[in-house]
Design an enzyme around this catalytic site. Structure first.
Site, PDB file in Angstrom:
ATOM      1  N   TYR A  30      54.398   0.538 -41.543  1.00 58.62           N
ATOM      2  CA  TYR A  30      55.591   0.019 -40.879  1.00 58.62           C
ATOM      3  C   TYR A  30      55.909  -1.386 -41.380  1.00 58.62           C
ATOM      4  CZ  TYR A  30      55.642   3.829 -37.459  1.00 58.62           C
ATOM      5  OH  TYR A  30      55.721   5.059 -36.858  1.00 58.62           O
TER       6      TYR A  30
ATOM      7  N   LYS B 120      56.099  10.800 -40.681  1.00 56.90           N
ATOM      8  CA  LYS B 120      55.470   9.863 -41.611  1.00 56.90           C
ATOM      9  C   LYS B 120      53.972   9.843 -41.393  1.00 56.90           C
ATOM     10  CE  LYS B 120      54.028   6.706 -38.643  1.00 56.90           C
ATOM     11  NZ  LYS B 120      52.619   6.309 -38.551  1.00 56.90           N
TER      12      LYS B 120
END
Length: 310
Positions: free
Chosen positions: A232, A143
């Protein structure tokens, strides 16, 4: 018959030796059938073979050691632009196949590689993912997926054309604590969600920690703290609000105006999302927080839940 102390010790030692010899004759090690139905690892030749591309701190410190606990995967190839590091790590992990970035495309000829893990800086994700897919390999990309949505679409198109799987290595959906929190929230334990707060950040220190340097370069990082660590908070928050959806979002940059570290990328972002249900999700990401910050709070009309680290 009189017996002195020396004779007594000799006699006792002889009796002990005889007893041990008799026990050894009476007891023999015997094999037992396997009990129950234990989960066993696949034989090495049946495990999925992985090539790790990019041998930075994440790959060396976390990714590669994890293969030691894998039951269905094995590390079969490494790709790096540093020949010395490549040779040392290949020797340490017993990896037979190594590649530089120049001969990366030749992985197409290696049947020992089933899947490629892209652990490069973000700005290189799209290129190396697409090249791996075109070589006929499945890909798990770290990511964030890429620098732009256009690059993400190109990666998806390449996977569909090749008929191969493409995944993104977001950990949040699989961590036991997140799964437990999701179960509590969907089970109604905190009631109707009213507000979610997510805060993620650390102090970027490019002078003393090399992995922070590329994070401050637009071409390699794609963006700043939001790309790296703020996602996140957004990703986990949306995961916890099953069946809900954003209807509006706003954000502002929030970092020292004249900080030389942030000439190319944003050092911090304060953001706010309004959900269809009326719930508010807000948070911040920053390269100016100390110590490392990873906190999320879920506030309902019955109770609240806090995760730290999140």
């Amino acid at each position: 018959m009189a017996m002195n102390r020396r004779d007594l010790l000799i006699a006792s030692g002889g009796a002990l030796t005889a007893a041990m010899a008799g026990r050894a004759l009476a007891q023999e090690a015997q094999g037992q059938p396997m009990m129950g139905n234990p989960t066993l690892p696949l034989p090495p030749e049946q495990r999925m073979g992985w090539a790790v591309v990019g041998l930075g701190s994440f790959a060396v410190g976390q990714l590669m050691p994890a293969f030691g606990d894998a039951n269905r995967s094995r590390l079969t190839a490494l790709v790096s632009g540093n020949p010395e590091k490549l040779a040392r790590l290949a020797d340490t992990y017993g990896v037979e196949h190594t590649y530089s970035y120049d001969d990366y495309d030749s992985i197409i000829d290696n049947p020992a590689i089933d899947c490629v893990q892209i652990a490069l800086p973000v700005g290189l994700h799209a290129e190396y993912t697409i090249r791996a897919l075109e070589a006929g390999k499945h890909v798990l990309c770290e990511k964030p997926m890429a620098s732009t949505s256009a690059e993400c679409e190109a990666m998806i198109a390449a996977a569909r054309k090749a008929g191969k799987a493409l995944g993104v290595g977001y950990r949040v959906h699989f961590e036991p604590t997140n799964r437990a929190a999701l179960s509590m929230i969907t089970g109604g334990e905190i009631g109707t969600m009213r507000h979610v707060r997510a805060e993620h950040g650390f102090q970027a220190d490019p002078e003393n920690w090399a992995p922070h340097r590329w994070r401050l370069e637009k071409q390699l990082a794609g963006g700043g703290s939001m790309y790296d660590i703020g996602i996140y908070g957004i990703n986990t928050s949306l995961m916890m609000l099953e069946g809900d959806a954003p209807v509006s979002m706003s954000a502002v940059y929030a970092y020292p105006k004249d900080d030389a570290r942030f000439r190319e990328v944003e050092g911090g972002v304060d953001w706010r999302i309004i959900m269809r249900s009326g719930a508010v999700v807000s948070g911040s990401s920053s390269y100016c927080y100390s110590p490392y910050h990873s906190k999320q709070t879920y506030i309902g009309n019955k109770s609240s839940l806090r995760m730290s680290p999140a």
